[in-house]
Scaffold this motif. Structure first.
Motif, PDB file in Angstrom:
ATOM      1  N   UNK A   1       0.821  -1.210   0.000  1.00  0.00           N
ATOM      2  CA  UNK A   1       0.000   0.000   0.000  1.00  0.00           C
ATOM      3  C   UNK A   1       0.856   1.263   0.000  1.00  0.00           C
ATOM      4  N   UNK A   2       1.993   1.195   0.712  1.00  0.00           N
ATOM      5  CA  UNK A   2       2.820   2.411   0.818  1.00  0.00           C
ATOM      6  C   UNK A   2       3.442   2.805  -0.528  1.00  0.00           C
ATOM      7  N   UNK A   3       3.517   1.832  -1.461  1.00  0.00           N
ATOM      8  CA  UNK A   3       4.102   2.130  -2.780  1.00  0.00           C
ATOM      9  C   UNK A   3       3.060   2.616  -3.775  1.00  0.00           C
ATOM     10  N   UNK A   4       1.794   2.524  -3.396  1.00  0.00           N
ATOM     11  CA  UNK A   4       0.742   2.826  -4.365  1.00  0.00           C
ATOM     12  C   UNK A   4       0.633   4.323  -4.636  1.00  0.00           C
ATOM     13  N   UNK A   5       0.261   4.639  -5.874  1.00  0.00           N
ATOM     14  CA  UNK A   5       0.135   6.051  -6.262  1.00  0.00           C
ATOM     15  C   UNK A   5      -1.323   6.341  -6.598  1.00  0.00           C
ATOM     16  N   UNK A   6      -1.632   7.606  -6.732  1.00  0.00           N
ATOM     17  CA  UNK A   6      -2.995   7.991  -7.101  1.00  0.00           C
ATOM     18  C   UNK A   6      -3.166   7.768  -8.603  1.00  0.00           C
ATOM     19  N   UNK A   7      -3.889   6.708  -8.946  1.00  0.00           N
ATOM     20  CA  UNK A   7      -3.986   6.343 -10.363  1.00  0.00           C
ATOM     21  C   UNK A   7      -4.929   7.248 -11.147  1.00  0.00           C
ATOM     22  N   UNK A   8      -5.573   8.183 -10.438  1.00  0.00           N
ATOM     23  CA  UNK A   8      -6.443   9.127 -11.155  1.00  0.00           C
ATOM     24  C   UNK A   8      -5.630  10.253 -11.778  1.00  0.00           C
ATOM     25  N   UNK A   9      -4.405  10.453 -11.292  1.00  0.00           N
ATOM     26  CA  UNK A   9      -3.589  11.556 -11.807  1.00  0.00           C
ATOM     27  C   UNK A   9      -2.949  11.157 -13.131  1.00  0.00           C
ATOM     28  N   UNK A  10      -2.920  12.102 -14.067  1.00  0.00           N
ATOM     29  CA  UNK A  10      -2.441  11.749 -15.400  1.00  0.00           C
ATOM     30  C   UNK A  10      -0.975  11.306 -15.375  1.00  0.00           C
ATOM     31  N   UNK A  11      -0.158  11.901 -14.459  1.00  0.00           N
ATOM     32  CA  UNK A  11       1.256  11.488 -14.452  1.00  0.00           C
ATOM     33  C   UNK A  11       1.435  10.041 -13.988  1.00  0.00           C
ATOM     34  N   UNK A  12       0.408   9.481 -13.357  1.00  0.00           N
ATOM     35  CA  UNK A  12       0.500   8.088 -12.918  1.00  0.00           C
ATOM     36  C   UNK A  12      -0.238   7.123 -13.839  1.00  0.00           C
ATOM     37  N   UNK A  13      -0.659   7.615 -14.997  1.00  0.00           N
ATOM     38  CA  UNK A  13      -1.344   6.729 -15.945  1.00  0.00           C
ATOM     39  C   UNK A  13      -0.378   6.316 -17.046  1.00  0.00           C
ATOM     40  N   UNK A  14      -0.738   5.251 -17.784  1.00  0.00           N
ATOM     41  CA  UNK A  14       0.232   4.683 -18.719  1.00  0.00           C
ATOM     42  C   UNK A  14       0.266   5.396 -20.069  1.00  0.00           C
ATOM     43  N   UNK A  15      -0.679   6.290 -20.301  1.00  0.00           N
ATOM     44  CA  UNK A  15      -0.679   6.997 -21.585  1.00  0.00           C
ATOM     45  C   UNK A  15      -1.370   6.230 -22.693  1.00  0.00           C
ATOM     46  N   UNK A  16      -1.934   5.054 -22.368  1.00  0.00           N
ATOM     47  CA  UNK A  16      -2.595   4.267 -23.409  1.00  0.00           C
ATOM     48  C   UNK A  16      -4.117   4.342 -23.279  1.00  0.00           C
ATOM     49  N   UNK A  17      -4.586   5.209 -22.385  1.00  0.00           N
ATOM     50  CA  UNK A  17      -6.023   5.333 -22.199  1.00  0.00           C
ATOM     51  C   UNK A  17      -6.643   6.050 -23.390  1.00  0.00           C
ATOM     52  N   UNK A  18      -7.726   5.487 -23.912  1.00  0.00           N
ATOM     53  CA  UNK A  18      -8.422   6.108 -25.040  1.00  0.00           C
ATOM     54  C   UNK A  18      -9.929   6.048 -24.791  1.00  0.00           C
TER      55      UNK A  18
END
Ligand SMILES: [Zn+2]
Length: 321
Positions: free
Chosen positions: A160-177
């Motif tokens: 859990x301590x390594x997890x990031x906020x996946x809603x933020x664009x910098x934490x997304x993979x860039x493949x979302x369409x």
């Protein structure tokens, strides 16, 4: 009690058994008959249009008596340079149209006992050909519009301590369409892949007649639709349908596409998302047609579709896979 269409006998007019029992010669004749419908399956020179062609029977080729051009039933089509037999192609298309939630290349390769790469390219060629059915197609009457996001999910870290906020664009993979679907009630479904759902307003301007009534949900960017159309809005927080305002048809397309992506392709790269969307839309639009009619339609789309610029020679250009 009424029987669901797919369970009724009318839905089944073709089987793999009948294709293999009829054999290679019959499958070849089917291709000729569908490519050259005006001449009852007699070859027509694709170069000059001449109908006087000699048949080189042993090689299943033709030679034009006017311009001497040599060609086959698949020359210049999406099946150009095919290596698969006609009976296997017929079977592949049968499996393809029977798979109402789409078909993975792995499954097709197992069913046909062919290489994965062959099945992968074949299925993509079929998708490209059937997508052409709605090229330059415009919509009229009652039209629903909606978008849905695919891909780009990042696996959460174990601790859990390594997890990031996946809603933020910098934490997304860039493949979302986003897939934007515009569907005419009792008509066709058009699909587009973009980066944001708001792009749907410009797309609608291109493909939806100004006389249409458009239905959309409560998302703010659809407010701009009101400038050009009469728009029925449905607030999904309150109801799924009210006074005829709903996006149920377009939702059922998305439900098919989600099941296809999750169940057959197990996630999807943004590169192929437009192909899967077009495939799901085609299945949705033709869901009440028998498998024999759909089979014929796919062969028809394929033999009237030019050589693919994407999929012809795909593996020669992508050796590293
Ligand atoms: Zn010719």
């Amino acid at each position: 009690m009424s029987v669901h269409f797919l369970l009724s006998a009318a839905a089944r007019t073709l089987s793999l058994g009948s294709i293999y029992k009829a054999g290679e010669a019959e499958a070849y004749k089917t291709f000729c008959a569908i490519r050259w419908t005006e001449t009852n399956g007699e070859a027509v020179c694709p170069r000059c249009g001449c109908v006087e062609c000699y048949e080189i029977t042993t090689r299943r080729k033709f030679k034009c008596s006017a311009c001497r051009h040599q060609f086959s039933v698949t020359s210049g089509t999406i099946f150009a340079s095919r290596k698969m037999s006609f009976v296997d192609l017929c079977a592949a298309i049968c499996i393809f149209v029977n798979a109402v939630k789409g078909l993975s290349a792995l499954q097709l390769s197992r069913d046909l006992d062919c290489q994965y790469k062959t099945a992968f390219v074949l299925a993509h060629k079929l998708r490209e050909a059937l997508a052409a059915e709605v090229e330059n197609h415009t919509l009229d009457g009652e039209v629903e519009i909606d978008g849905a996001y695919f891909g780009g999910s990042v696996r959460p870290a174990n601790f859990a301590e390594d997890r990031v906020d996946r809603r933020l664009s910098e934490n997304q993979s860039g493949t979302r369409r986003v897939v934007i679907a515009i569907r005419q009630r009792k008509g066709r479904t058009l699909t587009f892949v973009g980066k944001s759902e708001a792009e749907g307003v410009e797309l609608a301007a291109r493909v939806v007649s100004r006389k249409s009534v458009v239905f959309a949900d409560e998302a703010g960017h659809w407010d701009r639709l009101h400038r050009a159309w009469i728009v029925g809005r449905i607030n999904h927080r309150e109801a799924y349908s009210a006074d005829g305002a709903n996006t149920n048809q377009v939702e059922s397309f998305f439900s098919r596409l989600r099941r296809m992506v999750a169940g057959q392709h197990h996630g999807v790269s943004p590169k192929y998302l437009h192909q899967y969307s077009a495939h799901a839309a085609w299945l949705e639009d033709h869901r009440r047609r028998s498998n024999g009619e759909n089979h014929r339609a796919v062969i028809g789309n394929a033999v009237h579709h030019p050589v693919s610029t994407v999929w012809a020679g795909y593996w020669q250009r992508h050796q590293e896979h």
